[in-house]
Scaffold this active site. Sequence first.
Site, mmCIF file in Angstrom:
data_model
loop_
_atom_site.group_PDB
_atom_site.id
_atom_site.type_symbol
_atom_site.label_atom_id
_atom_site.label_comp_id
_atom_site.label_asym_id
_atom_site.label_seq_id
_atom_site.Cartn_x
_atom_site.Cartn_y
_atom_site.Cartn_z
ATOM 1 N N ASP A 1 3.187 -2.545 2.470
ATOM 2 C CA ASP A 1 4.296 -2.390 1.542
ATOM 3 C C ASP A 1 5.602 -2.904 2.143
ATOM 4 O OD1 ASP A 1 4.068 -0.084 3.314
ATOM 5 O OD2 ASP A 1 5.823 0.677 2.251
ATOM 6 N N MET B 1 5.620 -5.596 4.320
ATOM 7 C CA MET B 1 5.493 -7.049 4.407
ATOM 8 C C MET B 1 5.815 -7.727 3.087
ATOM 9 S SD MET B 1 2.221 -7.813 6.855
ATOM 10 C CE MET B 1 1.115 -6.582 6.171
ATOM 11 N N CYS B 2 5.583 -7.047 1.980
ATOM 12 C CA CYS B 2 5.893 -7.585 0.657
ATOM 13 C C CYS B 2 7.189 -6.946 0.150
ATOM 14 C CB CYS B 2 4.762 -7.304 -0.333
ATOM 15 S SG CYS B 2 3.185 -8.035 0.130
ATOM 16 N N THR B 3 8.002 -7.761 -0.534
ATOM 17 C CA THR B 3 9.228 -7.240 -1.122
ATOM 18 C C THR B 3 8.860 -6.457 -2.377
ATOM 19 O OG1 THR B 3 10.440 -9.137 -0.282
ATOM 20 C CG2 THR B 3 11.502 -7.844 -1.995
#
Length: 697
Positions: free
Chosen positions: A558, A560-562
């Site tokens: 969560d 690592m991803c925007t």
Amino acid sequence: MPIVQFVPFSSSVHPSFWHELTKLKIDVLKLDSSRVPITASYTAGKTVLDRETGNEIGLGCHLTLGEDAFKVDASRPAKHATKISGTLINFNTIEEFKSSDKAALFNDLADKFWSSVSAAATSSSSTTSPPPQLNTFLLLTFADLKKYKYYYWFAFPAFMASPPWEIADPGWGLAEDAFGREGLEGVREQLGGLEGQDGGAEGSFLVRRGKEGYEVGRLGEWAEFFADVPEEDRVVAFLDPSSTLNPGWPLRNLLSHLSSLQPGKPLALNILSWRDTELPTGNKRWASRYGRISLPGATAELEGKRPTAVGWERNAAGKLGGRMADLAPMMDPTRLADQAVDLNLKLMRWRILPSLDLEKVSSTRCLLLGAGTLGCYVARTLMGWGVRNITLVDSGKVSFSNPVRQPLFDFEDCLDGGKPKAACAAEHLKKIFPGINARGIEMAIPMPGHPIPPSEVEKVKSTVKELEELYDTHDAVFLLMDSRESRWLPTVLGTAKNKYVMNAALGFDTYLVMRHGPRQGTAPPADAPEQPTHARLGCYYCNDIVAPSDSLTDRTLDQMCTVTRPGLAPIAASTAVELLVSMIQHPLGYTLIFAPPSSGKDDEEGHSVLGAVPHQLRGFLARFNSMTIIGAAYDRCTGCSDLVVKAYEKDGFSMIQRACDETGFLEELTGLKELYKESEAAMEAVDWDEDDAEGDF
């Protein structure tokens, strides 16, 4: 007494007219250069309100030709417009067009035109005789169908009175002062039932003052309509295409017709220059004008003869000469798109913001650092504003999760490991609009807290040099990356080079959009129209006392991803672009980076023509609102302080390398390390009461 000045017609030819002329030339006329009857129209002059100055700007005095110009019998003018019959002569060569005896052609038309006016005057014994054709025009053309260039020259014959008409007491002013708002409303209501020829507006009409208000009638009903009406209550009205203080060209020939009814005799008339095709709203006054004019009398040698006629149109240079319409660009789909994409912007300027400088926007060269969700939406919005030069920088590749959130990618871009984001986004921009100068550059920007391996030093050094060159060749830089530390070097470069840096960052349901301030110690030129008095605006790092460091290692999925609400990115991206455009339109002009911050209040000074120019905007989707914030620069900031900028300018890449490799370097450089020690010493010096610290838990 002052002489009446008339505003001449100017031609407005729609491209569809030239397309119809092409068809006529190829299918019908061929080598025939005979006279061809055509029709045009004009409507009342209009003005728009400049929101910046509060002044009204006139939209010209136009005679308009469209695609139905050759449908003489079937054409119907638009609502509130009057149709005029004219003559077209299309020459077969450019030499014939240039060498034709234009004076003879003009005088021949003027003679025939005067004959019709005189004939109408002699047959005016009938109280309901139809009014004559009081306006006409001549159009000379040559159509170069190989190059799609059309050469043309208009003439709008109008007769000069000798001696000239004069403005009599009480002068020439707003009709509202003479008629009152209710009186003009009555005139306008009655005009709705007084349709002109072919259903258009009446080009000229009569008005009389009665016991129950004003009444209107047709010009051909003069004797009957004005029977037993005192002269001071008689008004001659005409649809005025002028938008200036002076009446438009059609009044010349109307006056010539009226004076021919009583040749050689003095004449005085009340004239209503009708311009209110739309009801004025709010406090805006009626645009129509009213005045009394007089003609002392005609000289004996002109009685019964045609007066001198004038009316050749001047070209764009203000000289008597023809014009040229080049439709070749419109035949190329790429060039056609180039004109079409700016249609909304031009309508915006014409209808709402006359002082909007679209050229400043379109010539702004934009560098987008980040081609992800924010980068894609920023690029699309910049294109919507007419920006033609966009460069995107990114180190990533298109993944399967991207296309649904990032509008410049599709499924095919994800295959085989994914295309490079920056180059792929630039390619899609060109597919959307081939006229865009877009390019994508694959680049990994060095970041504090991310040591540079010895084997990569030369490569990173080359990357920094390339990034510096990109800054030099662009005007505005957008920071659209997905980590805090990746914005550090772009912030330092933007401050050192005094570029317009726009920063956008996303949370889950919040966003930050801000513009960075200028470099410490710099000021706008002394001849700038305004001199700012506000404190230097801060950058992205000015609110922190912690230097940027590694925030990317050991992240969970969560992190690592925007993770944001899907609608947040387009809102933030559009806000960032709109903020830049508002800055570009600011009165400081070429010193936009010094534009004072504004909070958005309507009565606040320092607005651009588009409105407020805030420093920071923080939006909250949970509450569907936003806040405008002003933050001063911090003299120990790790991004924009003079300590950091001067170190970069002195040591160059070695300073950047130390910032990336050495933990605590930026804190030591800016004095934050000493600040930490002072804070710790202050905390240790506090005499804590241990009893107060204890309690039940």
